[in-house]
Design an enzyme around this catalytic site. Structure first.
Site, mmCIF file in Angstrom:
data_model
loop_
_atom_site.group_PDB
_atom_site.id
_atom_site.type_symbol
_atom_site.label_atom_id
_atom_site.label_comp_id
_atom_site.label_asym_id
_atom_site.label_seq_id
_atom_site.Cartn_x
_atom_site.Cartn_y
_atom_site.Cartn_z
ATOM 1 C CB ALA A 71 3.074 -20.597 1.097
ATOM 2 N N GLY A 116 7.489 -21.358 3.549
ATOM 3 C CA GLY A 116 6.559 -21.748 4.613
ATOM 4 C C GLY A 116 6.953 -23.052 5.295
ATOM 5 C CD GLU A 119 7.725 -18.244 6.587
ATOM 6 O OE1 GLU A 119 7.038 -18.786 5.695
ATOM 7 O OE2 GLU A 119 7.715 -17.028 6.793
ATOM 8 C CD GLU A 139 9.559 -17.140 1.757
ATOM 9 O OE1 GLU A 139 10.805 -17.213 1.772
ATOM 10 O OE2 GLU A 139 8.844 -17.783 2.535
HETATM 11 N N1 COA Z 1 3.761 -24.565 -4.135
HETATM 12 C C1 COA Z 1 3.009 -25.256 -5.017
HETATM 13 N N2 COA Z 1 3.474 -26.312 -5.699
HETATM 14 C C2 COA Z 1 4.746 -26.685 -5.449
HETATM 15 C C3 COA Z 1 5.577 -26.020 -4.559
HETATM 16 C C4 COA Z 1 5.027 -24.911 -3.872
HETATM 17 N N3 COA Z 1 5.725 -24.226 -2.956
HETATM 18 N N4 COA Z 1 6.797 -26.612 -4.556
HETATM 19 C C5 COA Z 1 6.711 -27.634 -5.429
HETATM 20 N N5 COA Z 1 5.487 -27.673 -5.995
HETATM 21 C C6 COA Z 1 4.973 -28.621 -6.974
HETATM 22 C C7 COA Z 1 5.521 -28.323 -8.374
HETATM 23 O O1 COA Z 1 4.770 -27.293 -8.984
HETATM 24 C C8 COA Z 1 5.355 -29.669 -9.015
HETATM 25 O O2 COA Z 1 3.983 -29.835 -9.347
HETATM 26 P P1 COA Z 1 3.545 -30.393 -10.807
HETATM 27 O O3 COA Z 1 4.166 -31.770 -10.859
HETATM 28 O O4 COA Z 1 2.066 -30.412 -10.742
HETATM 29 O O5 COA Z 1 4.142 -29.457 -11.808
HETATM 30 C C9 COA Z 1 5.639 -30.641 -7.897
HETATM 31 O O6 COA Z 1 5.449 -29.918 -6.684
HETATM 32 C C10 COA Z 1 7.076 -31.159 -7.903
HETATM 33 O O7 COA Z 1 7.951 -30.043 -7.894
HETATM 34 P P2 COA Z 1 9.127 -29.825 -8.964
HETATM 35 O O8 COA Z 1 9.410 -28.361 -9.030
HETATM 36 O O9 COA Z 1 8.781 -30.524 -10.230
HETATM 37 O O10 COA Z 1 10.308 -30.616 -8.249
HETATM 38 P P3 COA Z 1 11.880 -30.351 -8.434
HETATM 39 O O11 COA Z 1 12.548 -31.491 -7.763
HETATM 40 O O12 COA Z 1 12.206 -30.074 -9.838
HETATM 41 O O13 COA Z 1 12.176 -29.010 -7.597
HETATM 42 C C11 COA Z 1 12.000 -27.551 -5.683
HETATM 43 C C12 COA Z 1 11.992 -29.017 -6.198
HETATM 44 C C13 COA Z 1 11.633 -27.598 -4.198
HETATM 45 C C14 COA Z 1 13.382 -26.944 -5.851
HETATM 46 C C15 COA Z 1 10.958 -26.744 -6.484
HETATM 47 O O14 COA Z 1 9.720 -27.456 -6.476
HETATM 48 C C16 COA Z 1 10.700 -25.375 -5.918
HETATM 49 O O15 COA Z 1 11.516 -24.489 -6.088
HETATM 50 N N6 COA Z 1 9.546 -25.195 -5.249
HETATM 51 C C17 COA Z 1 9.176 -23.907 -4.717
HETATM 52 C C18 COA Z 1 9.949 -23.587 -3.455
HETATM 53 C C19 COA Z 1 9.597 -22.204 -2.955
HETATM 54 O O16 COA Z 1 9.874 -21.215 -3.572
HETATM 55 N N7 COA Z 1 8.942 -22.164 -1.783
HETATM 56 C C20 COA Z 1 8.561 -20.935 -1.161
HETATM 57 C C21 COA Z 1 7.184 -20.580 -1.559
HETATM 58 S S1 COA Z 1 6.695 -19.062 -0.772
#
Ligand code: COA
Length: 265
Positions: A71, A116, A119, A139
């Site tokens: 999400a 999400g 999910e 989460e």
């Molecule tokens: N919601 C909103 N934005 C997200 C996102 C999410 N769930 N997951 C990634 N992004 C965005 C980042 O904020 C970043 O945006 P920016 O360039 O404007 O700062 C962009 O996507 C790229 O992500 P980044 O974190 O730089 O990539 P990474 O390769 O370093 O890491 C992940 C990848 C997937 C490990 C990391 O993005 C992450 O942990 N995301 C969240 C996952 C999560 O917790 N999901 C459950 C949400 S309830």
């Protein structure tokens, strides 16, 4: 029925014969699900279900990095109790609609499927992952709980113990571990993922369309029933299919040693 998806902002729909390829398309945010994307996915599922020329739906993510990374955290960060509940229901309703679509829905998990995103994949009928994919419900590491069905669908799919391990650690797991847990049905090299998933989808589409819908209904509705009630449901659906031209064609084709010709536009 013809469908027009040109106005969608975050979801792409492409056709490949009887397959509809639906791509969540916010690669700069790793395809995170905001409200707009959830609404668009809901619209797409409803329209593809009504389109007789579509036999199956393949769901994937844009870019090479992510299926869906969860999400949209920037939306979640602002929510209070009431809109938090509304956001969860908005995603849940779309995912239940996807789960109950009468056509097969296959997830091609091409990268991160987190929160999400996992999910969403859990609401599909079958899941296939690229060998590079990472899956998880992180989460709790954000101080929240899954809200789009993860606490309910994951334990039903892989069992309570393995589901709780993923839920309580928030760990990301690799595709091979996901395969071992039964979370995905198969793992392919990244460049082979979409071709292989399409091949499996085409095999499904070559079967009787009503039979596919009823087999799926038996499993989906049966999951909420006692064994006895589930068996009764199965017998009712078995009786129902026996009244169709589709059954007559399937049986005749076998006896005449030819391929069945289903009524699909
Ligand atoms: N919601 C909103 N934005 C997200 C996102 C999410 N769930 N997951 C990634 N992004 C965005 C980042 O904020 C970043 O945006 P920016 O360039 O404007 O700062 C962009 O996507 C790229 O992500 P980044 O974190 O730089 O990539 P990474 O390769 O370093 O890491 C992940 C990848 C997937 C490990 C990391 O993005 C992450 O942990 N995301 C969240 C996952 C999560 O917790 N999901 C459950 C949400 S309830």
């Amino acid at each position: 029925m013809s469908t027009d998806f040109a106005s969608l902002q975050n979801v792409l729909v492409a056709r490949d014969g009887h397959l509809a390829i639906v791509t969540v398309n916010r690669p700069s945010k790793l395809n995170a699900l905001d409200n707009q994307t959830i609404s668009e996915l809901h619209t797409v599922v409803v329209q593809l279900e009504a389109d007789d020329t579509v036999g199956a739906i393949v769901l994937t993510g844009a870019g090479e990095k992510a299926f869906v990374a969860g999400a949209d955290i920037s939306v979640l960060a602002k929510q209070g109790v009431l809109d938090g509940r509304d956001n969860a229901r908005h995603g849940q309703v779309m995912m239940s609609r996807l789960e109950n679509c009468v056509k097969p829905v296959l997830a091609a998990i091409n990268g991160f499927a987190l929160g999400g995103g996992l999910e969403l994949a859990l609401a599909c009928d079958v899941r296939f992952a690229a060998s590079t994919a990472k899956l998880g419900l992180p989460e709790v590491s954000l101080g929240i709980v899954p809200g789009y069905g993860g606490t309910q669908r994951l334990p039903r799919l892989i069992g309570t113990g393995p589901a709780l391990q993923l839920l309580l650690t928030g760990d990301h797991i690799g595709a091979d571990e996901a395969l071992r847990l039964g979370l995905v049905n198969g793992v392919f090299a990244p460049e082979e993922l979409l071709p292989k998933v399409k091949e499996i989808a085409r095999r499904m589409v070559s079967r009787g369309p009503t039979a596919l819908a009823l087999a799926k209904q038996a499993v989906r509705r049966g999951a909420h029933l006692s064994l006895e009630d589930g068996l009764q449901l199965e017998a009712d659906l078995f009786g129902m299919i026996s009244s169709t031209a589709e059954m007559k064609e399937g049986m005749a084709a076998f006896l005449e040693k030819r391929k069945p010709s289903w009524l699909r536009s």
